[in-house]
Design an enzyme around this catalytic site. Structure first.
Site, PDB file in Angstrom:
ATOM      1  CG  HIS A 157       5.321   8.544   3.121  1.00 47.14           C
ATOM      2  ND1 HIS A 157       6.224   8.033   4.097  1.00 47.14           N
ATOM      3  CD2 HIS A 157       6.186   9.268   2.184  1.00 47.14           C
ATOM      4  CE1 HIS A 157       7.259   8.337   4.129  1.00 47.14           C
ATOM      5  NE2 HIS A 157       7.634   9.222   2.932  1.00 47.14           N
ATOM      6  CB  SER A 278     -23.112  -5.273  -2.998  1.00 51.25           C
ATOM      7  OG  SER A 278     -23.878  -5.493  -1.937  1.00 51.25           O
ATOM      8  CE  LYS A 284     -19.856  -2.407  -1.863  1.00 49.30           C
ATOM      9  NZ  LYS A 284     -18.795  -1.897  -1.145  1.00 49.30           N
ATOM     10  CD  GLU A 291     -12.089  -7.043  -2.100  1.00 52.46           C
ATOM     11  OE1 GLU A 291     -12.191  -6.749  -0.872  1.00 52.46           O
ATOM     12  OE2 GLU A 291     -12.783  -7.169  -2.779  1.00 52.46           O
TER      13      GLU A 291
END
Ligand code: ARG
Length: 458
Positions: A157, A278, A284, A291
């Site tokens: 979970h 970024s 970043k 992704e």
């Protein structure tokens, strides 16, 4: 103007929009090598069976070889008027050698021709996917070996469950990609039958030798039913199914990398070569490749559903609907190969933050099950009672703001009077993972055993 292939029956050519919807050359030119290979084998067989002359075969062979060279040198002019790769090649052959080219299509149809070309292509692609999976498995085996003792939290979970090792977690992916590879091999095995010679759908009156062409083209045997042969796209559906399952595994892995590489988790650090920055936020480091792998799963699943839907209502045998098979498979294959390669690169390159993993492994009361097991083993409590006592200990620790090992013996005795200080030995994460020696468990020795077994299989 009327068509050079079937102009006999037609007085005029197609409407522009007809040509546009009908043509597949834009994408099926990818099959040129398979098409030429298939035609060479077919011509060889026709000559051997005395259906065409040796002289025809010689001209056809030379012509097809020069067409392949033209295509590979970018000199070939593909024409949409000629619909597809089969007719583009054949028309060019006719330009070159005339009459003999017109005999090549004896005892064959574009229906078995396209079934052959596409099968050859999918089969070659499966071999590439097999190799890409093996490469990814090897990367995971190397990381697993390096980190057979690296403790990290195991989750259920996405909540801390029990400590495991990073090596064990890597080996979970080895199992998944290993099954994917076995699906690839099953698929090759099942599709390893040659379609050529089924002709339009009913076979042919010419004395062809389908066993000869099957062998020449590297198939185990010819297909057994001409109607099925030109109707069947199971091999493409199986390719897309295994691609979807594999992409699902890649996507779960991608998701884990996205989570693990956050500053909040900080389990892994992606290399500069597999991350991006970024344009506005200087701090970043983004896991874009992970992704995109996660997202490409959507495309691959989409391709599977698209082709299933194309096929589901088709009466036997060939229908033009089936021309829509190729783009789905080409797109899925490209996405899958790219994803497998990107993942192998990312996993091989990433830094494992063993300290963060260890810290996280020890938090969240991850050794609560070990305490319960100790109560069963040392004090003879039934597991359900031990579970209850441990629950009380967790509540006490939470209230005090410490982990289980942070409770004093008096505090533990207040929960169950027979607890003694032997209990502290099982509350460490190292003791926890070392204790899970059951076959397939996370104990480092078990993990090392499985790594050794897998090394024999790659
Ligand atoms: N371009 C066609 C396809 O991809 C080739 C087969 C055409 N056969 C036919 N009977 N029109 O399916």
């Amino acid at each position: 103007s009327s068509n050079q292939m079937w102009g006999g029956r037609f007085a005029s050519g197609p409407a522009a929009i007809m040509e546009e919807i009908n043509a597949s050359i834009g994408f099926d030119k990818k099959l040129y090598a398979q098409d030429i290979r298939g035609s060479l084998a077919h011509a060889e067989m026709l000559a051997k069976q005395g259906i065409i002359s040796a002289e025809d075969l010689k001209q056809i062979t030379e012509g097809l070889n020069s067409i392949r060279a033209e295509i590979e040198n970018g000199k070939f002019e593909f024409s949409r008027k000629l619909e597809d790769i089969h007719m583009n090649v054949e028309a060019r052959l006719a330009d070159q050698i005339g009459l003999a080219a017109k005999r090549l299509h004896t005892a064959r149809s574009r229906n078995d021709q396209v079934a052959l070309d596409f099968r050859l292509w999918v089969k070659e692609e499966l071999v590439k996917v097999d190799a890409a999976l093996t490469a990814l498995i090897s990367v995971f085996l190397a990381r697993a070996e390096e980190h057979a003792d690296t403790v990290m939290p195991g989750f259920t979970h996405l909540q801390t469950a029990q400590p495991v090792t990073f090596g064990h977690h890597c080996m979970a992916y080895v199992e998944m990609f290993g099954r994917d590879r076995s699906r690839v091999r099953d698929c090759i095995e099942r599709m390893d039958e040659s379609p050529i010679g089924a002709a339009a759908l009913a076979g042919t009156p010419y004395p062809i030798d389908r066993h000869m062409t099957a062998k020449a083209l590297g198939f185990r045997e010819p297909t057994r039913n001409s109607i099925d042969t030109v109707s069947d796209r199971d091999f493409a559906l199986e390719f897309l199914s295994l691609a979807s399952i594999c992409a699902t595994h890649l996507s779960r892995l991608a998701e884990e990398i996205v989570i693990w590489s956050t500053p909040q988790f900080n389990f892994v650090r992606l290399s500069d070569s597999f991350s991006t920055g970024s344009s506005i936020m200087p701090q970043k480091k983004n896991p874009d490749a992970a992704e995109l792998v996660r997202a490409k799963t959507g495309r691959i699943n989409g391709s599977l559903i698209a082709l299933l839907t194309v096929m589901k209502g088709l009466p036997l045998a060939y229908s033009k609907d089936m021309q829509e098979d190729k783009e789905q498979v080409f797109d899925a294959a490209e996405s899958l190969e790219l994803s497998l390669a990107a993942m192998a690169g990312m996993i091989g390159d990433m830094t494992i933050n063993t300290a963060s993993m260890r810290k996280a492994a020890g938090s969240g009361f991850s050794t609560a099950t070990d305490l319960a097991d100790w109560l069963v083993r040392e004090l003879g409590l039934p597991f359900r009672d031990a579970h209850h006592v441990t629950g009380a200990a967790v509540a006490a620790a939470e209230k005090k703001g410490v982990d289980l090992a942070g409770l004093t013996l008096d505090e533990l005795k207040a929960i169950h009077p027979e607890i003694n200080d032997g209990v502290y030995a099982v509350l460490t994460v190292d003791a926890s993972v070392a204790s899970r020696k059951s076959y397939g468990g996370t104990a480092p020795d078990q993990v090392r055993f499985q790594i050794a077994e897998w090394k024999k299989r790659v």
